[in-house]
Structures are given as C-alpha cells and as structure tokens.
Design an enzyme around this catalytic site. Sequence first.
Site, mmCIF file in Angstrom:
data_model
loop_
_atom_site.group_PDB
_atom_site.id
_atom_site.type_symbol
_atom_site.label_atom_id
_atom_site.label_comp_id
_atom_site.label_asym_id
_atom_site.label_seq_id
_atom_site.Cartn_x
_atom_site.Cartn_y
_atom_site.Cartn_z
ATOM 1 N N HIS A 22 0.847 -1.207 0.000
ATOM 2 C CA HIS A 22 0.000 0.000 0.000
ATOM 3 C C HIS A 22 0.877 1.251 0.000
ATOM 4 C CE1 HIS A 22 -3.085 -2.595 2.369
ATOM 5 N NE2 HIS A 22 -3.590 -2.404 1.167
ATOM 6 N N LYS A 59 -18.243 -5.940 7.926
ATOM 7 C CA LYS A 59 -16.968 -6.652 7.792
ATOM 8 C C LYS A 59 -16.263 -6.739 9.144
ATOM 9 C CE LYS A 59 -12.845 -6.654 5.030
ATOM 10 N NZ LYS A 59 -12.009 -6.049 4.051
ATOM 11 N N ARG A 84 -2.225 -5.923 -8.367
ATOM 12 C CA ARG A 84 -1.178 -6.917 -8.149
ATOM 13 C C ARG A 84 -1.179 -7.990 -9.232
ATOM 14 N NH1 ARG A 84 -3.115 -7.484 -2.099
ATOM 15 N NH2 ARG A 84 -4.945 -6.925 -3.293
ATOM 16 N N SER A 109 -2.910 -7.598 2.957
ATOM 17 C CA SER A 109 -3.152 -7.471 4.402
ATOM 18 C C SER A 109 -3.589 -8.817 4.975
ATOM 19 C CB SER A 109 -4.241 -6.430 4.676
ATOM 20 O OG SER A 109 -3.856 -5.176 4.205
HETATM 21 P P1 ADP Z 1 -5.982 -5.791 0.753
HETATM 22 O O1 ADP Z 1 -6.818 -6.056 1.955
HETATM 23 O O2 ADP Z 1 -6.261 -6.723 -0.408
HETATM 24 O O3 ADP Z 1 -4.519 -5.657 1.019
HETATM 25 P P2 ADP Z 1 -7.088 -3.070 0.531
HETATM 26 O O4 ADP Z 1 -8.578 -3.012 0.368
HETATM 27 O O5 ADP Z 1 -6.563 -2.560 1.814
HETATM 28 O O6 ADP Z 1 -6.494 -4.477 0.171
HETATM 29 O O7 ADP Z 1 -6.376 -2.350 -0.709
HETATM 30 C C1 ADP Z 1 -6.438 -1.033 -1.093
HETATM 31 C C2 ADP Z 1 -5.783 -0.902 -2.459
HETATM 32 O O8 ADP Z 1 -4.403 -1.251 -2.374
HETATM 33 C C3 ADP Z 1 -6.376 -1.822 -3.536
HETATM 34 O O9 ADP Z 1 -6.391 -1.117 -4.762
HETATM 35 C C4 ADP Z 1 -5.397 -2.967 -3.599
HETATM 36 O O10 ADP Z 1 -5.399 -3.590 -4.890
HETATM 37 C C5 ADP Z 1 -4.093 -2.234 -3.357
HETATM 38 N N1 ADP Z 1 -3.054 -3.109 -2.848
HETATM 39 C C6 ADP Z 1 -3.088 -3.916 -1.767
HETATM 40 N N2 ADP Z 1 -1.909 -4.563 -1.617
HETATM 41 C C7 ADP Z 1 -1.118 -4.158 -2.657
HETATM 42 C C8 ADP Z 1 0.224 -4.490 -3.083
HETATM 43 N N3 ADP Z 1 0.966 -5.375 -2.434
HETATM 44 N N4 ADP Z 1 0.690 -3.875 -4.192
HETATM 45 C C9 ADP Z 1 -0.085 -2.997 -4.866
HETATM 46 N N5 ADP Z 1 -1.324 -2.645 -4.525
HETATM 47 C C10 ADP Z 1 -1.853 -3.227 -3.426
#
Ligand code: ADP
Length: 162
Positions: free
Chosen positions: A17, A41, A90, A128
């Site tokens: 992120h 959630k 990703r 996450s």
């Molecule tokens: P997650 O729970 O899947 O990590 P979030 O809802 O917190 O995801 O993600 C917010 C945004 O960050 C989304 O657009 C997600 O695709 C992106 N994201 C999450 N992890 C990564 C990563 N490792 N690399 C790039 N983008 C990411």
Amino acid sequence: MKLAICPGSFDPVTNGHLDIIKRSACLVDKLIVAAFINPTKHYMFTTEERLDMLRETTRNIPNVEVDAFDGLLNEYCAEKNCHLLIRGLRAFSDFEYEFQRALMIKQIDPTLETAFFMTDSRYSYLSSTGVRELAHFNGDITRMVPEYVQEMIRKKLDSMKK
Ligand code: ADP
C-alpha cells in the site's frame, strides 16, 4: 488543486500500500488515503487503529491526509470534490475485481476516474490478509509491513490471547 483519493481497508497498511501511496502522491497536490468503515466486515483493527497506522507510516509524505469513510465511495468523493481514485493492481485476480469496480463507479458518476498503479514486483505477493495470517502463526512479517505496524500487530495478537 489536483486531488486524489486512495480508498482501501488497510487492515493493516502494508509496504505494498505504502508504495502505491508514495508513487501516486508525487503526481497530485493532495492525496487522501481513506479507510473504509464497513459495519458488516470483521476487521482485525478498529477504525482508529487503522487510521493511526496510516498516519504514522505516511507522516513523512507532506501531501497525504488520512481519513475514514462509510457509505458509498462516490458520495464520499463528491463530498470532497474529488474526481480521481487511485487503486493498486497486483495480479490478474485483482484485475477482474478492479475492472468491475471501476466501471460500476463510472456508471454511477461519469466524472469519477480510476487510475491504477502496477505493484512493485517486491510487493506483488503482499496482502493485508496474508500478513494477518502469517503473523497469527508467528511468521516473519518484517519485510512486509513497517516497524510501527509490526508492533501494533504484536500488541493486538497479545491482547487477543488474553
Ligand atoms: P488488501 O486487503 O487486499 O490488502 P485493501 O482493500 O486494503 O487491500 O487495498 C487497497 C488498495 O491497495 C487496492 O487497490 C489494492 O489492490 C491495493 N493493494 C493492496 N496490496 C497491494 C500491493 N501489495 N501492491 C499494490 N497494490 C496493493
């Protein structure tokens, strides 16, 4: 002023992120990193904790503001007078979900654009959910989340054991 919103659960914020946040913040005047509050959630961290981790880990990026929102994302964007969303990509699996979301939001508000940032190859495997699972089984998460987040996860797992 060029404003963008980067929405997500950030439960917790990861280095993946943060990479997207840093790279997109360079391209706008202000980036709002907005944590979803979804009452249906079950999050590992409370909204306040998720915001606290985001604030701590983005404090060195001056044009980043951290906020939380509930309800519809397009309404939140309208409230902030923002027309640009930032999301990370990703893998192919992200693509299908993000493709649908971006088209749906555009249908609701045609003035709202979604821009995608391809993950850095170092973080392509990182989520996450993966971090939470690994931490739960005492795995090594040192390269996945900043130190502050590691400490918050450790405290949370300790409090869950009590
Ligand atoms: P997650 O729970 O899947 O990590 P979030 O809802 O917190 O995801 O993600 C917010 C945004 O960050 C989304 O657009 C997600 O695709 C992106 N994201 C999450 N992890 C990564 C990563 N490792 N690399 C790039 N983008 C990411």
